[in-house]
Design an enzyme around this catalytic site. Structure first.
Site, mmCIF file in Angstrom:
data_model
loop_
_atom_site.group_PDB
_atom_site.id
_atom_site.type_symbol
_atom_site.label_atom_id
_atom_site.label_comp_id
_atom_site.label_asym_id
_atom_site.label_seq_id
_atom_site.Cartn_x
_atom_site.Cartn_y
_atom_site.Cartn_z
ATOM 1 N N HIS A 80 0.825 -1.210 0.000
ATOM 2 C CA HIS A 80 0.000 0.000 0.000
ATOM 3 C C HIS A 80 0.861 1.262 0.000
ATOM 4 O O HIS A 80 0.363 2.332 0.316
ATOM 5 C CB HIS A 80 -0.924 0.005 1.224
ATOM 6 C CG HIS A 80 -1.951 -1.083 1.184
ATOM 7 N ND1 HIS A 80 -2.408 -1.724 2.310
ATOM 8 C CD2 HIS A 80 -2.613 -1.653 0.148
ATOM 9 C CE1 HIS A 80 -3.305 -2.639 1.969
ATOM 10 N NE2 HIS A 80 -3.442 -2.625 0.672
ATOM 11 N N HIS A 81 2.166 1.128 -0.326
ATOM 12 C CA HIS A 81 3.011 2.333 -0.281
ATOM 13 C C HIS A 81 2.575 3.339 -1.327
ATOM 14 O O HIS A 81 2.822 4.535 -1.197
ATOM 15 C CB HIS A 81 4.504 1.980 -0.440
ATOM 16 C CG HIS A 81 4.894 1.635 -1.843
ATOM 17 N ND1 HIS A 81 4.535 0.451 -2.439
ATOM 18 C CD2 HIS A 81 5.598 2.318 -2.788
ATOM 19 C CE1 HIS A 81 5.004 0.432 -3.684
ATOM 20 N NE2 HIS A 81 5.651 1.547 -3.914
ATOM 21 N N LYS A 86 -2.438 -2.629 -7.962
ATOM 22 C CA LYS A 86 -2.688 -2.970 -9.372
ATOM 23 C C LYS A 86 -2.174 -4.364 -9.655
ATOM 24 O O LYS A 86 -1.079 -4.720 -9.230
ATOM 25 C CB LYS A 86 -1.925 -1.953 -10.245
ATOM 26 C CG LYS A 86 -2.242 -2.024 -11.698
ATOM 27 C CD LYS A 86 -3.424 -1.153 -12.045
ATOM 28 C CE LYS A 86 -3.976 -1.445 -13.419
ATOM 29 N NZ LYS A 86 -4.790 -2.677 -13.499
ATOM 30 N N LYS A 110 7.501 -4.729 -9.961
ATOM 31 C CA LYS A 110 7.388 -4.372 -11.376
ATOM 32 C C LYS A 110 6.963 -2.902 -11.536
ATOM 33 O O LYS A 110 7.562 -2.153 -12.303
ATOM 34 C CB LYS A 110 6.328 -5.282 -12.015
ATOM 35 C CG LYS A 110 6.215 -5.213 -13.502
ATOM 36 C CD LYS A 110 5.125 -6.150 -14.007
ATOM 37 C CE LYS A 110 5.405 -7.599 -13.645
ATOM 38 N NZ LYS A 110 4.431 -8.522 -14.259
ATOM 39 N N ASP A 115 8.378 2.800 -12.912
ATOM 40 C CA ASP A 115 7.817 4.083 -12.447
ATOM 41 C C ASP A 115 6.312 4.209 -12.662
ATOM 42 O O ASP A 115 5.825 5.258 -13.100
ATOM 43 C CB ASP A 115 8.538 5.269 -13.129
ATOM 44 C CG ASP A 115 9.960 5.417 -12.619
ATOM 45 O OD1 ASP A 115 10.227 5.017 -11.478
ATOM 46 O OD2 ASP A 115 10.800 5.937 -13.373
ATOM 47 N N LYS A 122 -2.879 -8.783 -6.823
ATOM 48 C CA LYS A 122 -3.155 -9.895 -7.743
ATOM 49 C C LYS A 122 -4.381 -10.641 -7.265
ATOM 50 O O LYS A 122 -4.597 -10.776 -6.049
ATOM 51 C CB LYS A 122 -1.971 -10.864 -7.792
ATOM 52 C CG LYS A 122 -1.906 -11.669 -9.057
ATOM 53 C CD LYS A 122 -1.392 -10.832 -10.213
ATOM 54 C CE LYS A 122 -1.330 -11.572 -11.513
ATOM 55 N NZ LYS A 122 -0.569 -10.792 -12.514
ATOM 56 N N SER A 378 -1.793 -0.317 -18.724
ATOM 57 C CA SER A 378 -2.936 -0.273 -17.801
ATOM 58 C C SER A 378 -2.945 1.058 -17.052
ATOM 59 O O SER A 378 -4.006 1.633 -16.798
ATOM 60 C CB SER A 378 -2.834 -1.403 -16.778
ATOM 61 O OG SER A 378 -3.401 -2.581 -17.299
HETATM 62 P P1 NAD Z 1 -3.037 -16.496 -21.766
HETATM 63 O O1 NAD Z 1 -4.024 -17.294 -21.020
HETATM 64 O O2 NAD Z 1 -3.497 -15.532 -22.789
HETATM 65 O O3 NAD Z 1 -1.961 -17.442 -22.493
HETATM 66 C C1 NAD Z 1 -1.225 -18.439 -21.888
HETATM 67 C C2 NAD Z 1 -0.926 -19.483 -22.947
HETATM 68 O O4 NAD Z 1 -0.017 -20.439 -22.421
HETATM 69 C C3 NAD Z 1 -2.179 -20.238 -23.381
HETATM 70 O O5 NAD Z 1 -2.240 -20.271 -24.792
HETATM 71 C C4 NAD Z 1 -1.967 -21.639 -22.793
HETATM 72 O O6 NAD Z 1 -2.577 -22.664 -23.529
HETATM 73 C C5 NAD Z 1 -0.444 -21.731 -22.815
HETATM 74 N N1 NAD Z 1 0.101 -22.733 -21.901
HETATM 75 C C6 NAD Z 1 -0.355 -23.135 -20.704
HETATM 76 N N2 NAD Z 1 0.466 -24.053 -20.162
HETATM 77 C C7 NAD Z 1 1.457 -24.234 -21.056
HETATM 78 C C8 NAD Z 1 2.616 -25.040 -21.105
HETATM 79 N N3 NAD Z 1 2.930 -25.840 -20.111
HETATM 80 N N4 NAD Z 1 3.422 -24.981 -22.183
HETATM 81 C C9 NAD Z 1 3.139 -24.147 -23.193
HETATM 82 N N5 NAD Z 1 2.065 -23.338 -23.206
HETATM 83 C C10 NAD Z 1 1.238 -23.380 -22.160
HETATM 84 O O7 NAD Z 1 -2.158 -15.782 -20.639
HETATM 85 P P2 NAD Z 1 -1.252 -14.502 -20.794
HETATM 86 O O8 NAD Z 1 -2.041 -13.315 -20.431
HETATM 87 O O9 NAD Z 1 -0.522 -14.558 -22.091
HETATM 88 O O10 NAD Z 1 -0.234 -14.737 -19.576
HETATM 89 C C11 NAD Z 1 0.888 -15.610 -19.714
HETATM 90 C C12 NAD Z 1 1.895 -15.260 -18.633
HETATM 91 O O11 NAD Z 1 2.262 -13.891 -18.763
HETATM 92 C C13 NAD Z 1 1.398 -15.430 -17.198
HETATM 93 O O12 NAD Z 1 2.488 -15.801 -16.391
HETATM 94 C C14 NAD Z 1 0.969 -14.024 -16.824
HETATM 95 O O13 NAD Z 1 0.997 -13.810 -15.428
HETATM 96 C C15 NAD Z 1 2.036 -13.216 -17.531
HETATM 97 N N6 NAD Z 1 1.685 -11.833 -17.810
HETATM 98 C C16 NAD Z 1 0.572 -11.501 -18.529
HETATM 99 C C17 NAD Z 1 0.302 -10.163 -18.799
HETATM 100 C C18 NAD Z 1 -0.865 -9.726 -19.654
HETATM 101 O O14 NAD Z 1 -0.962 -8.530 -19.960
HETATM 102 N N7 NAD Z 1 -1.729 -10.617 -20.093
HETATM 103 C C19 NAD Z 1 1.143 -9.161 -18.287
HETATM 104 C C20 NAD Z 1 2.273 -9.540 -17.571
HETATM 105 C C21 NAD Z 1 2.535 -10.873 -17.343
#
Ligand code: NAD
Length: 487
Positions: A80-81, A86, A110, A115, A122, A378
């Site tokens: 909460h700093h 988010k 992150k 910044d 989460k 975002s």
């Molecule tokens: P998503 O659900 O759109 O896509 C994830 C993909 O990974 C899916 O197509 C799924 O079938 C595939 N998958 C699942 N297990 C797998 C495996 N063992 N091997 C290969 N593929 C596999 O999710 P996303 O939004 O792309 O998020 C993916 C990662 O990125 C997560 O760790 C999430 O926390 C991180 N992330 C997402 C965002 C965002 O803006 N969406 C931002 C920062 C970080």
């Protein structure tokens, strides 16, 4: 630290979960401790930055196929700093409190590194979205939102969720609509969540933002001549062989932009198999194939490999794990042959595995920086929502007028004229997507150099993650000190 040899199992959504690999939260805290040791802030302050401020665990009933199902869900506010908190909302069977806390902590670090003036949060719902109809998912999402409202865990100045694994713009629109129903008088209600469809208060460029940001990060690294010399690699993206794990939001966009930037995508891995082509996979064509067949496997322009995880271990210049956490663990780290790993997913490498990779000379670009594009954009969406005006609306036309006057003056002074096409290109004023993408690019470039400068200052800091954590922890510490909490 207790670690066992990793073995793979499969969840019903097909995601291999490495058994016995290091717990995610422990891994994040180990990274934190390694960096905190370089800083001389009081121990109490470091402890405060590390711990999770609040977690809301809920169980609620939802009517599913004529029955009542009790759904488990969480929302963690790590810090909460700065407010609001988010962070995304994840729908997966693997969700538990530790995972949500680990992801919330990563969000705090992150935001600080790029910044973005937010604390980390989460959320997660323990379901496999593939097992529910759209109507059932809507019911679960709306009920989850009501639970968050009841405990004040959502709101434009309190806590602002976004999409994550298993969720997207559709779920964010349901959340916004539910929140608005309860907050009719609140003019900033739409800013309670980001990643919404553009027609529902979203911002152009958000969907592609994480993958685009990853591209900017990788581009910065491969153009860093000192780094490329150290890694014995040629500068630039041209002809770099790239493997991407996960072809979802982050993985698809990362692959697309890296290919457009000159890289060669030689492997794409999904939960049910991988596609390999040393000459390069056409990312758009593969996406088209997946949309038609429901899977990347069987794609004509590449070889299908049933054991997708084996492709992670293939030789390549850049590996982008963009699926889930703990994909590179102490059971496979020594077999990874990439020269650079850019973490698209959150926590894809355990802390124990990272030590193995670093010893092998692999350059690891950490999640807290590399995948920050989502939260950066975002933040822009939130700014748009609370200012109630589209970016570019006030100044686009004025900018075009100024550019046209400048062109006219240059033409008059030189006696030469631009073609109509050149004139249109030069005079064009920035619209919303231009402004968003430019803000994203600038933030990713500035953060890269801020992190690298930290490693350059102290030869004991050998890896990018530690430098990024130092940058982040120090900024959060300064913020607490300015709040007057720690004299
Ligand atoms: P998503 O659900 O759109 O896509 C994830 C993909 O990974 C899916 O197509 C799924 O079938 C595939 N998958 C699942 N297990 C797998 C495996 N063992 N091997 C290969 N593929 C596999 O999710 P996303 O939004 O792309 O998020 C993916 C990662 O990125 C997560 O760790 C999430 O926390 C991180 N992330 C997402 C965002 C965002 O803006 N969406 C931002 C920062 C970080």
């Amino acid at each position: 630290m207790a670690t066992r040899t990793a073995a793979k199992s499969s969840t019903s959504n097909g995601s291999p979960v490495p058994l016995g690999s290091q717990p995610f939260l422990q891994s994040v805290n180990q990274y934190f401790d390694k960096a905190a040791a370089f800083l001389d802030h009081p121990k109490g302050l470091i402890d405060q930055i590390r711990v999770c401020n609040s977690v809301y665990y809920m169980q609620f009933p939802v009517r599913i196929k004529g029955d009542i199902q009790v759904v488990q869900a969480w929302r963690a506010e790590h810090s909460h700093h700065k407010l609001p908190c988010k962070g995304g909302i994840r729908y997966a069977e693997t969700v538990d409190q530790e995972e949500v806390e680990a992801l919330a902590a990563l969000m705090t670090y992150k935001c600080a590194v790029v910044d973005v003036p937010f604390g980390g949060g989460k959320g997660g719902i323990k379901i496999n979205p593939k097992h529910y109809t759209v109507e059932e998912l809507e019911r679960i999402t709306r009920r989850y939102t009501v639970e968050l409202i009841k405990k004040n865990f959502i709101g434009s100045s309190v806590d602002v969720p976004a999409p994550d694994y298993g969720t997207g713009a559709r779920e964010m629109a349901w959340i916004a609509d539910t929140y608005q129903t309860f907050e009719k008088e609140n003019i900033n209600a739409l800013a309670c969540v980001t990643g919404k469809p553009v027609g529902q208060g979203g911002v152009r460029g958000r969907t592609a933002a994480t993958g685009r940001g990853l591209y900017f990060a990788v581009r910065e690294a491969v153009n860093d001549t000192a780094l490329m010399k150290r890694l014995k690699m040629a500068t630039g993206l041209a002809d770099k062989a790239i493997i991407v794990q996960g072809f979802g939001n982050v993985g698809y966009h990362a692959a697309k932009f890296l290919q457009e930037g000159g890289g060669t995508i030689i492997g794409i891995i999904e939960w049910d198999g991988a596609i390999v082509n040393p000459k390069g996979i056409d990312v758009e064509a593969l996406n088209e194939h997946r949309m038609q067949t429901g899977s990347i496997t069987g794609f004509a322009n590449g070889k299908t490999v049933k054991d997708g995880m084996s492709v992670m271990e293939m030789e390549c210049d850049i590996l982008v794990p963009a699926a889930l956490e703990s994909q590179i663990h102490n059971g496979n780290a020594d077999r990874i042959k990439a020269k650079i790993i850019a973490e698209g997913a959150n926590g894809p490498i355990t802390a124990v595995a990272e030590e193995v990779l670093l010893k092998k000379g692999i350059y690891v670009m950490p999640d807290m920086y590399v995948n920050a594009g989502g939260v950066i954009v975002s933040y822009f969406e939130w700014l748009k929502n609370i200012s109630h005006v589209r970016f570019g609306r006030m100044d686009k036309r004025f900018e075009e007028g100024s550019n046209t006057r400048l062109i006219d003056t240059v033409e008059r002074l030189t006696g030469k004229s631009l073609t109509m096409q050149e004139r249109t290109f030069v005079a064009r004023g920035a619209d919303e997507e231009d402004i968003v993408n430019s803000g994203l690019e600038d933030t990713m470039i500035s953060a890269y150099h801020a992190i690298v400068n930290i490693s350059n200052r102290d030869p004991r800091i050998k890896d990018m993650r530690t430098a990024a954590f130092i940058n982040s922890i120090d900024k959060i510490a300064q913020s607490y000190l300015l709040l007057g909490i720690f004299p």
